[in-house]
Design a protein around this motif. Structure first.
Motif, PDB file in Angstrom:
ATOM      1  N   LEU A 135       0.829  -1.207   0.000  1.00 56.89           N
ATOM      2  CA  LEU A 135       0.000   0.000   0.000  1.00 56.89           C
ATOM      3  C   LEU A 135       0.865   1.259   0.000  1.00 56.89           C
ATOM      4  N   PHE A 136       1.958   1.230   0.743  1.00 55.01           N
ATOM      5  CA  PHE A 136       2.889   2.359   0.754  1.00 55.01           C
ATOM      6  C   PHE A 136       3.463   2.592  -0.644  1.00 55.01           C
ATOM      7  N   ALA A 137       3.848   1.512  -1.316  1.00 60.36           N
ATOM      8  CA  ALA A 137       4.430   1.636  -2.653  1.00 60.36           C
ATOM      9  C   ALA A 137       3.413   2.211  -3.646  1.00 60.36           C
ATOM     10  N   VAL A 138       2.169   1.735  -3.572  1.00 58.15           N
ATOM     11  CA  VAL A 138       1.127   2.259  -4.457  1.00 58.15           C
ATOM     12  C   VAL A 138       0.916   3.749  -4.193  1.00 58.15           C
ATOM     13  N   GLY A 139       0.868   4.140  -2.925  1.00 55.14           N
ATOM     14  CA  GLY A 139       0.706   5.551  -2.577  1.00 55.14           C
ATOM     15  C   GLY A 139       1.887   6.390  -3.012  1.00 55.14           C
ATOM     16  N   LEU A 140       3.072   5.831  -2.885  1.00 54.43           N
ATOM     17  CA  LEU A 140       4.279   6.547  -3.289  1.00 54.43           C
ATOM     18  C   LEU A 140       4.284   6.813  -4.792  1.00 54.43           C
ATOM     19  N   VAL A 141       3.962   5.802  -5.584  1.00 47.79           N
ATOM     20  CA  VAL A 141       3.922   5.966  -7.041  1.00 47.79           C
ATOM     21  C   VAL A 141       2.827   6.956  -7.424  1.00 47.79           C
ATOM     22  N   SER A 142       1.655   6.810  -6.819  1.00 50.44           N
ATOM     23  CA  SER A 142       0.550   7.714  -7.123  1.00 50.44           C
ATOM     24  C   SER A 142       0.908   9.154  -6.760  1.00 50.44           C
ATOM     25  N   GLY A 143       1.484   9.352  -5.587  1.00 51.51           N
ATOM     26  CA  GLY A 143       1.897  10.696  -5.171  1.00 51.51           C
ATOM     27  C   GLY A 143       2.971  11.272  -6.063  1.00 51.51           C
ATOM     28  N   PHE A 144       3.906  10.431  -6.499  1.00 53.25           N
ATOM     29  CA  PHE A 144       4.950  10.895  -7.411  1.00 53.25           C
ATOM     30  C   PHE A 144       4.341  11.367  -8.725  1.00 53.25           C
ATOM     31  N   LEU A 145       3.408  10.575  -9.265  1.00 52.54           N
ATOM     32  CA  LEU A 145       2.781  10.951 -10.536  1.00 52.54           C
ATOM     33  C   LEU A 145       1.996  12.254 -10.404  1.00 52.54           C
ATOM     34  N   VAL A 146       1.267  12.396  -9.311  1.00 52.23           N
ATOM     35  CA  VAL A 146       0.519  13.643  -9.101  1.00 52.23           C
ATOM     36  C   VAL A 146       1.482  14.819  -9.014  1.00 52.23           C
ATOM     37  N   GLY A 147       2.554  14.660  -8.262  1.00 48.56           N
ATOM     38  CA  GLY A 147       3.541  15.735  -8.148  1.00 48.56           C
ATOM     39  C   GLY A 147       4.237  16.035  -9.464  1.00 48.56           C
ATOM     40  N   PHE A 148       4.489  15.001 -10.257  1.00 50.88           N
ATOM     41  CA  PHE A 148       5.173  15.183 -11.537  1.00 50.88           C
ATOM     42  C   PHE A 148       4.300  15.923 -12.547  1.00 50.88           C
ATOM     43  N   PHE A 149       3.001  15.604 -12.598  1.00 51.01           N
ATOM     44  CA  PHE A 149       2.114  16.196 -13.590  1.00 51.01           C
ATOM     45  C   PHE A 149       1.368  17.427 -13.079  1.00 51.01           C
ATOM     46  N   GLU A 150       1.560  17.792 -11.824  1.00 49.86           N
ATOM     47  CA  GLU A 150       0.827  18.933 -11.273  1.00 49.86           C
ATOM     48  C   GLU A 150       1.317  20.244 -11.902  1.00 49.86           C
ATOM     49  N   ASP A 151       0.367  21.144 -12.113  1.00 45.20           N
ATOM     50  CA  ASP A 151       0.676  22.453 -12.671  1.00 45.20           C
ATOM     51  C   ASP A 151       1.444  23.270 -11.634  1.00 45.20           C
ATOM     52  N   ASP A 152       2.643  23.715 -11.998  1.00 42.51           N
ATOM     53  CA  ASP A 152       3.486  24.463 -11.059  1.00 42.51           C
ATOM     54  C   ASP A 152       2.892  25.816 -10.686  1.00 42.51           C
ATOM     55  N   LYS A 153       2.066  26.352 -11.551  1.00 42.79           N
ATOM     56  CA  LYS A 153       1.489  27.672 -11.292  1.00 42.79           C
ATOM     57  C   LYS A 153       0.271  27.613 -10.369  1.00 42.79           C
ATOM     58  N   ALA A 154      -0.307  26.427 -10.230  1.00 42.18           N
ATOM     59  CA  ALA A 154      -1.497  26.277  -9.379  1.00 42.18           C
ATOM     60  C   ALA A 154      -1.080  26.216  -7.911  1.00 42.18           C
ATOM     61  N   GLY A 155      -2.009  26.554  -7.038  1.00 47.17           N
ATOM     62  CA  GLY A 155      -1.741  26.473  -5.606  1.00 47.17           C
ATOM     63  C   GLY A 155      -1.672  25.029  -5.146  1.00 47.17           C
TER      64      GLY A 155
END
Length: 144
Positions: free
Chosen positions: A29-49
């Protein structure tokens, strides 16, 4: 004497195997959360809050939500299978506490908002209150 030692060793081996299964589920579960969080952080708009809407692509939002629901549902089911009765009781109690924090917190906050005393209820704060309530309840029931 020999029989008592074998029974004790057998019990210890089963306890180690059970703990290994629990750690495997939590690690997965930690690994799944880590990958998911990484993807969200990678694709997140830098200009958004930090908690701004529309800051990640819709496909990632949908896939992250599905992964979250499946991981929590499957992980809870697997943990209930590999945990002993004492651990199951603790997990059930902490889930009830987290649910009560949200079930009591939202109507109270909503009523105060309707009276103009507080800002509009925020789902993120309610979720965090539930997580904190669950963590505190777990610590209380596990270590008291």
């Amino acid at each position: 004497m020999m029989e008592a030692t074998m029974v004790e060793q057998d019990w210890q081996a089963r306890a180690r195997q059970r703990q290994k299964r629990i750690n495997t589920v939590i690690g997965a579960l930690f690994a799944v959360g880590l990958v998911s969080g990484f993807l969200v952080g990678f694709f997140e708009d830098d200009k958004a809050g930090l908690v701004a809407a529309n800051s990640i692509p819709p496909w990632l939002a949908i896939s992250s939500a599905i992964v979250f629901v499946v991981a929590v549902s499957f992980g809870s089911w697997k943990l209930m299978q590999v945990s002993d009765e004492h651990e199951r009781v603790i997990h059930t109690k902490t889930t009830v506490v987290a649910g009560n924090v949200m079930l009591i917190g939202f109507p109270a906050w909503f009523t105060l908002w309707k009276g103009g005393l507080v800002p509009e209820p925020d789902a993120l704060w309610l979720f965090m209150a539930g997580i904190i309530g669950s963590a505190l309840a777990f610590a209380w029931y596990k270590f008291r």
